[in-house]
Scaffold this motif. Structure first.
Motif, PDB file in Angstrom:
ATOM      1  N   CYS A  21       0.841  -1.202   0.000  1.00 29.02           N
ATOM      2  CA  CYS A  21       0.000   0.000   0.000  1.00 29.02           C
ATOM      3  C   CYS A  21       0.868   1.241   0.000  1.00 29.02           C
ATOM      4  N   GLY A  22       0.814   1.957  -1.101  1.00 25.92           N
ATOM      5  CA  GLY A  22       1.515   3.245  -1.185  1.00 25.92           C
ATOM      6  C   GLY A  22       0.595   4.340  -0.674  1.00 25.92           C
ATOM      7  N   PRO A  23       0.954   5.601  -0.934  1.00 26.23           N
ATOM      8  CA  PRO A  23       0.107   6.719  -0.515  1.00 26.23           C
ATOM      9  C   PRO A  23      -1.300   6.568  -1.066  1.00 26.23           C
ATOM     10  N   ILE A  24      -2.284   6.631  -0.202  1.00 24.25           N
ATOM     11  CA  ILE A  24      -3.677   6.458  -0.624  1.00 24.25           C
ATOM     12  C   ILE A  24      -4.576   7.143   0.383  1.00 24.25           C
ATOM     13  N   GLU A  25      -5.687   7.697  -0.102  1.00 23.06           N
ATOM     14  CA  GLU A  25      -6.592   8.449   0.770  1.00 23.06           C
ATOM     15  C   GLU A  25      -8.030   7.973   0.622  1.00 23.06           C
ATOM     16  N   THR A  26      -8.251   6.867  -0.071  1.00 21.87           N
ATOM     17  CA  THR A  26      -9.616   6.408  -0.322  1.00 21.87           C
ATOM     18  C   THR A  26     -10.345   6.077   0.987  1.00 21.87           C
ATOM     19  N   ASP A  27     -11.540   6.590   1.100  1.00 20.70           N
ATOM     20  CA  ASP A  27     -12.333   6.366   2.323  1.00 20.70           C
ATOM     21  C   ASP A  27     -12.557   4.878   2.587  1.00 20.70           C
ATOM     22  N   GLY A  28     -12.401   4.482   3.822  1.00 20.96           N
ATOM     23  CA  GLY A  28     -12.692   3.111   4.240  1.00 20.96           C
ATOM     24  C   GLY A  28     -11.653   2.097   3.807  1.00 20.96           C
ATOM     25  N   PHE A  29     -10.568   2.572   3.208  1.00 21.36           N
ATOM     26  CA  PHE A  29      -9.606   1.633   2.653  1.00 21.36           C
ATOM     27  C   PHE A  29      -8.868   0.831   3.728  1.00 21.36           C
ATOM     28  N   ALA A  30      -8.485   1.510   4.819  1.00 22.41           N
ATOM     29  CA  ALA A  30      -7.693   0.830   5.858  1.00 22.41           C
ATOM     30  C   ALA A  30      -8.445  -0.404   6.370  1.00 22.41           C
ATOM     31  N   GLU A  31      -9.716  -0.235   6.658  1.00 24.45           N
ATOM     32  CA  GLU A  31     -10.520  -1.356   7.173  1.00 24.45           C
ATOM     33  C   GLU A  31     -10.647  -2.444   6.104  1.00 24.45           C
ATOM     34  N   ALA A  32     -10.919  -2.032   4.884  1.00 25.04           N
ATOM     35  CA  ALA A  32     -11.162  -3.008   3.823  1.00 25.04           C
ATOM     36  C   ALA A  32      -9.918  -3.838   3.521  1.00 25.04           C
ATOM     37  N   LEU A  42      -6.744 -13.643   4.000  1.00 27.78           N
ATOM     38  CA  LEU A  42      -5.780 -14.370   3.163  1.00 27.78           C
ATOM     39  C   LEU A  42      -4.430 -14.559   3.838  1.00 27.78           C
ATOM     40  N   LYS A  43      -4.274 -13.977   5.019  1.00 26.46           N
ATOM     41  CA  LYS A  43      -2.997 -14.021   5.758  1.00 26.46           C
ATOM     42  C   LYS A  43      -1.855 -13.443   4.918  1.00 26.46           C
ATOM     43  N   LEU A  44      -2.104 -12.229   4.432  1.00 26.04           N
ATOM     44  CA  LEU A  44      -1.097 -11.579   3.594  1.00 26.04           C
ATOM     45  C   LEU A  44      -0.417 -10.440   4.352  1.00 26.04           C
ATOM     46  N   PRO A  45       0.891 -10.359   4.242  1.00 32.04           N
ATOM     47  CA  PRO A  45       1.554  -9.168   4.804  1.00 32.04           C
ATOM     48  C   PRO A  45       1.150  -7.925   4.007  1.00 32.04           C
ATOM     49  N   ILE A  46       0.960  -6.821   4.717  1.00 34.62           N
ATOM     50  CA  ILE A  46       0.702  -5.529   4.045  1.00 34.62           C
ATOM     51  C   ILE A  46       1.915  -4.645   4.258  1.00 34.62           C
ATOM     52  N   LEU A  47       2.636  -4.382   3.196  1.00 34.20           N
ATOM     53  CA  LEU A  47       3.752  -3.450   3.289  1.00 34.20           C
ATOM     54  C   LEU A  47       3.156  -2.054   3.178  1.00 34.20           C
ATOM     55  N   ALA A  48       3.172  -1.330   4.298  1.00 34.67           N
ATOM     56  CA  ALA A  48       2.405  -0.082   4.393  1.00 34.67           C
ATOM     57  C   ALA A  48       3.316   1.140   4.374  1.00 34.67           C
ATOM     58  N   ASP A  49       3.222   1.905   3.303  1.00 40.06           N
ATOM     59  CA  ASP A  49       3.947   3.166   3.184  1.00 40.06           C
ATOM     60  C   ASP A  49       3.453   4.130   4.267  1.00 40.06           C
ATOM     61  N   PRO A  50       4.331   5.057   4.702  1.00 38.82           N
ATOM     62  CA  PRO A  50       3.884   6.013   5.730  1.00 38.82           C
ATOM     63  C   PRO A  50       2.618   6.758   5.315  1.00 38.82           C
ATOM     64  N   LEU A  51       2.452   7.034   4.021  1.00 38.13           N
ATOM     65  CA  LEU A  51       1.288   7.802   3.579  1.00 38.13           C
ATOM     66  C   LEU A  51       0.104   6.918   3.189  1.00 38.13           C
ATOM     67  N   SER A  52       0.188   5.624   3.489  1.00 39.94           N
ATOM     68  CA  SER A  52      -0.947   4.737   3.216  1.00 39.94           C
ATOM     69  C   SER A  52      -2.027   4.909   4.272  1.00 39.94           C
ATOM     70  N   GLN A  53      -1.698   5.657   5.333  1.00 41.76           N
ATOM     71  CA  GLN A  53      -2.607   5.837   6.485  1.00 41.76           C
ATOM     72  C   GLN A  53      -2.866   4.505   7.191  1.00 41.76           C
ATOM     73  N   GLN A  67     -12.192   1.450  -7.819  1.00 46.16           N
ATOM     74  CA  GLN A  67     -12.007   2.145  -6.559  1.00 46.16           C
ATOM     75  C   GLN A  67     -11.508   1.123  -5.538  1.00 46.16           C
ATOM     76  N   GLU A  68     -10.495   1.496  -4.771  1.00 49.65           N
ATOM     77  CA  GLU A  68      -9.740   0.526  -3.997  1.00 49.65           C
ATOM     78  C   GLU A  68     -10.559  -0.155  -2.885  1.00 49.65           C
ATOM     79  N   THR A  69     -11.365   0.648  -2.174  1.00 55.82           N
ATOM     80  CA  THR A  69     -12.179   0.064  -1.107  1.00 55.82           C
ATOM     81  C   THR A  69     -13.218  -0.889  -1.705  1.00 55.82           C
ATOM     82  N   ASN A  70     -13.834  -0.413  -2.806  1.00 53.82           N
ATOM     83  CA  ASN A  70     -14.792  -1.268  -3.519  1.00 53.82           C
ATOM     84  C   ASN A  70     -14.165  -2.596  -3.909  1.00 53.82           C
TER      85      ASN A  70
END
Lengths: 581, 581
Positions: free
Chosen positions: A229-240, A248-259, A339-342
């Motif tokens: 996850c790079g920089p992203i601001e889509t609503d509800g994305f963090a939860e989704a 799926l037991k997947l690691p999420i490599l989270a950029d500082p701006l991924s929120q 849309q990413e959350t979708n």
């Protein structure tokens, strides 16, 4: 037709519609040609008007408000080079997808390209760095032209906001005399459709059920998947996305701006030290995935970029709700416009929860080890750029906003700021990654998000010193943490550092400025940090206006410190992966 | 092919040619993508390299050097918003016809529009605000591509310089690794045509003999001719146009930037107070000409512009060696594309010396009376913006350069700075008349012209405070006279001043800054003026670096002072014209 009446009615209709289209803030730079628009905007009872003399800073200030409020912000300036000063912020808004409505006043047609004062060619002034350009019709008060002003305004706001969000440019030719008629009671009264001329609704892009099912099938076929996850601001994305990762037991490599690095969402699957451990060759080998799903803009981490590129034989999905092409490595195998959350929600039903977390566990172990060893930065008593971010993660209050400058601060944040539940909002200008306009963008954001801490280097601070005027004029509380290494610290990490001959002159570029003076000029509070206790102390105090806390560091020592730490962490990782610990 | 060798040879060939094409100065802003060009330029034994962190100021600084040296100046920056910061200075250079070679580093093709960091679309970045745009080929070391680099360079310099002079933009895609090979003895040795690849000679536009004769005939047919000289820099023009005026006994209305207000040329026919006396209706009537010959850009004087427009039934020749269309009033009857000095010389032989100077004498009388009465400004003890320019005319040393800011300073200069033989060079940014970049432009000019005095208002000073870094870093002597009326003084003279409601907020825009702090930060000397004796005293001292002399004035008092003076002068003129004195 009466000139003043036409001017007034046309502009007032536009301004009414501006507010009805969701605009709440207008940043105005003083000038003569823009007089009628400025005066009418100022009359509007609901619009917040911010005056900013320097158009470059003004546009970045608007960018900051738009980023924090997720609403289109309008900016207004006079004709000529004033408008050209908007360009850097517009280029940044375009790439970082921030909605701006750029309004430039212009000479009327008969005064263009004829040597009239303060006239430059403003048609398509920002080229393809705006989503939409309109050369507005000269003001007229017919029913037709009032409708025109209102529809263009509604379209401008909607276009700026629609994915991918971005700047739009409206150029207004105004003829003299420029004074509108403000003593009208009905200035903002609309004769037709008082609620707004046209309501524009924009849907979000979704996959069809068949597409979602197919994608879910593809993903579940792989055992070693990972999410980036790079920089992203889509609503509800963090939860989704965390739901998807969990299932799926997947690691999420989270950029500082991924929120994703800070918040109430599930942090179990967040990997936050990859920039450090992916510098290790063995880690790169052992952690190699067979599937990558990437969301958001490109992450800041160079080791991650290299890692992604080395995974050239791996299926790489790139999801982009804005329809871009975020793939500098030319390694994506699937480009998914949705849309990413979708997207997360639409594939979740087709995925069965996995029990085997073997691949994720490998990532988790390396990540925990790395976190543990990076924490050693806190053992130093010296003022260190790295430790500063570690201290910030520890000390910042819940719900704070942390705005970081480009070059080193965003990178050190990436290294030393690890997952926590404080809900710290992290912001930066990572569209074009310029060092320009950072002070102003942060100040704009600070009008909406409090408390706000800005961490930046001395060159970045210098570049937008003028931005500080907004803090003074509007008493905007902001705590600026100035890392002063007297020059361009990032260059010490680049190959040119091995060519000492002209390094200091061309890249080090020390300015030798005592910023205390300028902070004083802007009526700010200034403090020079001597030790960490003082730093912790200064962070706990609320700030009511401009506060600048300076930490002086040394570029060479900083480079050495980073290298030593990375080397020692890398050693530990190698031992872990070799089964020695 | 070896990447580093290609990079080095291609760039070194370009840089060699740059110097051979007449470029002496390069203003470099630090960055990563521009590394190979910056390092090679810095190796060149003859090029002067100026480092400037803020690209906006950097470009204006280059503009100033180019204005003072009349040579093309090159600027270099990295990719992204850095390049967008150049835009205001480029727009100004384009309209004020100043040669700049804009070099922007860019990502190579495969890293464009794919989310790579610091990448914006730089193709035609400045639209039609540059004379020429070239997307450079990626570096190669073939004979063909070395020739290409050299010819493009020579063409760029020549295009920038050729009338109308202006900016050109070369965009360089550079691939990593970015480090050139500098340890070569033959870095700048050229294998072919060591003296320069192609010598480009540009002629000047001249009239044919028949055209000149026809024009001379037209002109001599009129008895009440007048010459108007706006901003112009054509070599030999002052001598040529004064010869023409002398032979025909024509008044020359000389704008401050015509370079006719001060110098060794014949001042007999110079009219320098028209801005004041053309506010008088009777003067406008009685002095109405039957022929107008206009040279240069549009003059700053609004009363003159109105006067020209009222002469709608008069033959109006507009001479422009740069082929523009400098006629906002749409009143020219003849547009003459010919280098201005050439034009004077080519028609002189066809003109017989006139003895009757009746029409000129009327102008002269009014001008002398106006000068006399304007001198009353010197009687005030109060700190007055008008008196300041009168004092400068008196006190400035011979051969000094006086750079003036836009808005009020250029207008007050127009009113109060009258013809003298001191040879004072007057400069300003009167292309697009912006308040941006003035400090930097003056500092650039100061690297070539000494001593240099910059007079500007507080908003203009504020807009380009960052420009002061050049004074500090390069010890450039500059004496800045800061007229601080705490806001936008010019707006008090415009119609919006009659709408007090939001005037201060939207137009007055007081910043309430104590600039002493920032002057101190840049290591400058600061003095606040209390009285005129102190002002005269401070002007007589040489300055070795940055010196800022501040004069605080009051906007309302300034407006009243101007109005009273204009009214009283107007009364005297009416009396003169009515034959009462």
């Amino acid at each position: 037709m009466n000139h003043q009446e036409s001017l007034t009615s046309y502009i007032a209709a536009f301004v009414s519609e501006l507010y009805k289209s969701g605009v709440e803030d207008v940043v105005v730079s003083p000038g003569s040609r823009s007089t009628p628009m400025a005066m009418v905007i100022h009359e509007h009872p609901e619009l917040r008007v911010h005056i900013h003399v320097d158009e470059r800073s003004a546009a970045f200030f608007a960018l900051g408000i738009a980023k924090a409020s997720k609403r289109p912000v309008a900016i207004l300036c006079t004709s000529g080079t004033a408008a050209a000063n908007y360009f850097p912020a517009i280029a940044e808004a375009n790439i970082s997808r921030v909605p701006l409505i750029v309004m430039t006043a212009d000479r009327p047609h008969e005064l263009r390209d004829v040597g009239a004062p303060q006239a430059i060619d403003q048609i398509h002034l920002y080229g393809n760095h705006v989503k939409w350009f309109v050369e507005m019709a000269p003001p007229e008060n017919t029913k037709e032209m009032i409708r025109y002003a209102r529809t263009v305004c509604a379209r401008a706001a909607s276009t700026a906001l629609r994915a991918p969000a971005g700047p739009v440019h409206l150029n207004f030719p105004f003829r003299e005399p420029l004074i509108p008629q403000l003593d009208r009671d009905d200035l903002f009264e609309l004769n037709e459709r008082a609620h707004g001329y046209v309501k524009i609704q924009s849907g979000d892009v979704s996959l069809t059920k068949a597409q979602a099912e197919e994608m879910a099938e593809s993903i579940t076929a792989y055992k070693r998947g990972m999410i980036v996850c790079g920089p992203i601001e889509t609503d509800g994305f963090a939860e989704a996305v965390t739901q998807l990762a969990k299932k799926l037991k997947l690691p999420i490599l989270a950029d500082p701006l991924s929120q994703l690095r800070s918040g109430k969402h599930d942090g179990t699957f967040i990997i936050d030290t990859y920039d450090t451990f992916l510098k290790n060759e063995a880690a790169m080998q052992q952690l190699k995935p067979d599937l990558i799903i990437r969301f958001g803009a490109m992450p800041v981490s160079k080791s991650l970029t290299i890692f992604l590129k080395e995974c050239e034989d791996v299926r790489q999905f790139v999801v982009d709700g804005g329809g871009g092409w975020r793939d500098p490595g030319m390694i994506s195998t699937e480009m998914i416009y949705c849309q990413e959350t979708n997207l997360c929600h639409s594939i979740l039903p087709f995925i069965e929860e996995r029990t085997d977390s073997c691949f994720f566990d490998q990532w988790k172990d390396v990540n925990q080890l790395t976190r543990h060893h990076l924490a050693k930065i806190n053992e130093t008593d010296a003022l260190s750029e790295g430790k500063l971010f570690s201290q910030l993660a520890e000390t910042l209050p819940k719900g704070a906003t942390l705005f970081v400058g480009n070059s080193m601060p965003i990178r050190d944040l990436d290294t030393f700021f690890h997952f926590n539940e404080k809900g710290i909002k992290i912001m930066g200008n990572r569209g074009a990654n310029g060092i320009d306009g950072v002070v102003s963008t942060a100040l704009g954001a600070a009008t909406r998000s409090q408390p706000l801490y800005l961490v930046l280097g001395d060159l970045t601070f210098f570049h937008d010193l003028n931005g500080l005027i907004a803090a003074k004029q509007y008493d905007i509380p902001i705590h600026i943490i100035l890392i002063n290494n007297n020059g361009g610290g990032i260059f010490s990490f680049l190959p040119q550092a091995n060519h000492p001959k002209n390094f200091e002159k061309l890249f080090g570029t020390p300015l030798n400025l005592e910023f205390e003076h300028v902070v004083k000029m802007y009526g700010g509070e200034y403090e020079l940090i001597k030790d960490w206790r003082q730093f912790a102390d200064v962070l706990t105090h609320d700030c009511s206006g401009l506060k600048v806390t300076e930490i002086t560091t040394n570029r060479d020592r900083n480079l050495a410190e980073h290298r030593e730490l990375w080397a020692s962490v890398s050693q530990e990782i190698s031992r872990l992966l070799a089964g020695e610990c």
